[in-house]
Design an enzyme around this catalytic site. Structure first.
Site, PDB file in Angstrom:
ATOM      1  N   ASP A  11       0.815  -1.206   0.000  1.00  0.00           N
ATOM      2  CA  ASP A  11       0.000   0.000   0.000  1.00  0.00           C
ATOM      3  C   ASP A  11       0.852   1.261   0.000  1.00  0.00           C
ATOM      4  O   ASP A  11       2.073   1.217   0.184  1.00  0.00           O
ATOM      5  CB  ASP A  11      -0.949   0.009   1.204  1.00  0.00           C
ATOM      6  CG  ASP A  11      -0.273  -0.473   2.488  1.00  0.00           C
ATOM      7  OD1 ASP A  11       0.899  -0.131   2.713  1.00  0.00           O
ATOM      8  OD2 ASP A  11      -0.917  -1.208   3.258  1.00  0.00           O
TER       9      ASP A  11
ATOM     10  N   ASN B  98      -7.554  -3.479  14.813  1.00  0.00           N
ATOM     11  CA  ASN B  98      -8.917  -3.864  14.433  1.00  0.00           C
ATOM     12  C   ASN B  98      -8.940  -5.047  13.470  1.00  0.00           C
ATOM     13  O   ASN B  98      -9.980  -5.372  12.899  1.00  0.00           O
ATOM     14  CB  ASN B  98      -9.660  -2.672  13.829  1.00  0.00           C
ATOM     15  CG  ASN B  98      -9.011  -2.159  12.544  1.00  0.00           C
ATOM     16  OD1 ASN B  98      -8.003  -2.704  12.075  1.00  0.00           O
ATOM     17  ND2 ASN B  98      -9.576  -1.101  11.982  1.00  0.00           N
TER      18      ASN B  98
ATOM     19  N   HIS C   8      -7.144  -5.329  10.633  1.00  0.00           N
ATOM     20  CA  HIS C   8      -6.905  -5.068   9.213  1.00  0.00           C
ATOM     21  C   HIS C   8      -5.551  -5.615   8.773  1.00  0.00           C
ATOM     22  O   HIS C   8      -4.619  -5.723   9.563  1.00  0.00           O
ATOM     23  CB  HIS C   8      -7.044  -3.573   8.884  1.00  0.00           C
ATOM     24  CG  HIS C   8      -5.909  -2.703   9.327  1.00  0.00           C
ATOM     25  ND1 HIS C   8      -6.079  -1.649  10.204  1.00  0.00           N
ATOM     26  CD2 HIS C   8      -4.583  -2.689   9.001  1.00  0.00           C
ATOM     27  CE1 HIS C   8      -4.920  -1.043  10.392  1.00  0.00           C
ATOM     28  NE2 HIS C   8      -3.988  -1.659   9.675  1.00  0.00           N
TER      29      HIS C   8
ATOM     30  N   GLU D  47      -9.791  -2.561   5.822  1.00  0.00           N
ATOM     31  CA  GLU D  47     -10.444  -2.339   7.101  1.00  0.00           C
ATOM     32  C   GLU D  47     -11.622  -3.302   7.289  1.00  0.00           C
ATOM     33  O   GLU D  47     -12.065  -3.954   6.340  1.00  0.00           O
ATOM     34  CB  GLU D  47     -10.936  -0.888   7.178  1.00  0.00           C
ATOM     35  CG  GLU D  47      -9.840   0.167   7.002  1.00  0.00           C
ATOM     36  CD  GLU D  47      -8.971   0.364   8.240  1.00  0.00           C
ATOM     37  OE1 GLU D  47      -9.065  -0.457   9.178  1.00  0.00           O
ATOM     38  OE2 GLU D  47      -8.197   1.336   8.281  1.00  0.00           O
TER      39      GLU D  47
END
Length: 242
Positions: A67, A137, A139, A144
């Site tokens: 990314d 979380n 990810h 996400e």
């Protein structure tokens, strides 16, 4: 899914660096899937040291990063281009710049860039090893919670929790990018082997959910249950409280 417990981040990073070295020695045209963030900050310097010590020719090695932030020029201090060059690529002269692939987050047509990157991934081939971290979380990459398991490279909106976690690298939280160009979950799953690293108390809950929870899109990392060759590397802080 294999769980490997190593005492701390340093030993875990040494282990991963050695795995990468062994791969390239066995396959000089290896394809590496690379991750960024705090989890990887010891992996790449150690990998670079091993490459130099073993006089490894990297001319035919391909790398793909997961990314890049939207809105940051490659030269920006907090871009993942800068991260990768500072920690790895600038330290070994035999890297072939044409074989280093990182999404461009500063271009005008981001959707086109995402399609270009995904097509490049498919054309060059499956990464032999894909490195991953994991967010608090759950990810992976910037995929996400709620991300489709069929997702490919695209522009993503970052959640508030991810923005807050990344703010430690910026002068002010308002400076943290709100979007990124990220490989999708389907893109990641094409790798032949996946190594996920997690260290410290803040990642314990995500690893616990990954190991004990169901496979569903509310926990993006749970897609790894469907992959035949995944190794999860954790330190004592996590392992002793699972």
């Amino acid at each position: 899914m294999k769980i490997t417990n190593l005492v701390d981040k340093k030993l875990a990073s040494d282990y991963v660096a050695i795995e990468l070295l062994k791969l390239i020695k066995d396959k000089p045209d290896a394809i590496l899937g690379l991750a960024t963030g705090g989890t990887m900050t010891d992996v790449y310097p150690r990998f670079s040291e091993l490459l130099s010590a073993n006089h490894v020719d990297l001319a035919n090695v391909q790398t793909f990063n997961l990314d890049e932030y939207v809105g940051l020029e490659p030269e920006h201090a907090q871009s993942y281009h800068t991260y990768m060059h500072q920690l790895l690529f600038d330290h070994n002269a035999s890297w072939n710049a044409d074989n280093i692939h990182i999404p461009q987050g500063h271009v005008d047509d981001l959707e086109r860039e995402a399609r270009r990157y995904e097509n490049q991934l498919k054309q060059i081939g499956q990464p032999d090893i894909q490195l991953l971290g994991i967010g608090e979380n759950g990810h992976i990459g910037f995929n996400e919670p709620g991300t489709s398991f069929e997702s490919e490279t695209r522009v993503v909106d970052l959640t508030e929790s991810t923005i807050n976690a990344n703010s430690v690298h910026f002068d002010h939280i308002d400076d943290v990018p709100k979007q990124a160009v990220s490989m999708g979950l389907n893109s990641i799953m094409r790798a032949k082997r996946i190594i996920l690293l997690a260290f410290g108390e803040r990642k314990r809950d995500a690893i616990h959910q990954l190991l004990n929870g169901e496979t569903n899109e509310s926990l993006p990392a749970s897609i790894l249950h469907q992959h035949p060759n995944v190794e999860i590397i954790v330190d004592d802080t996590i392992f002793n409280r699972l």
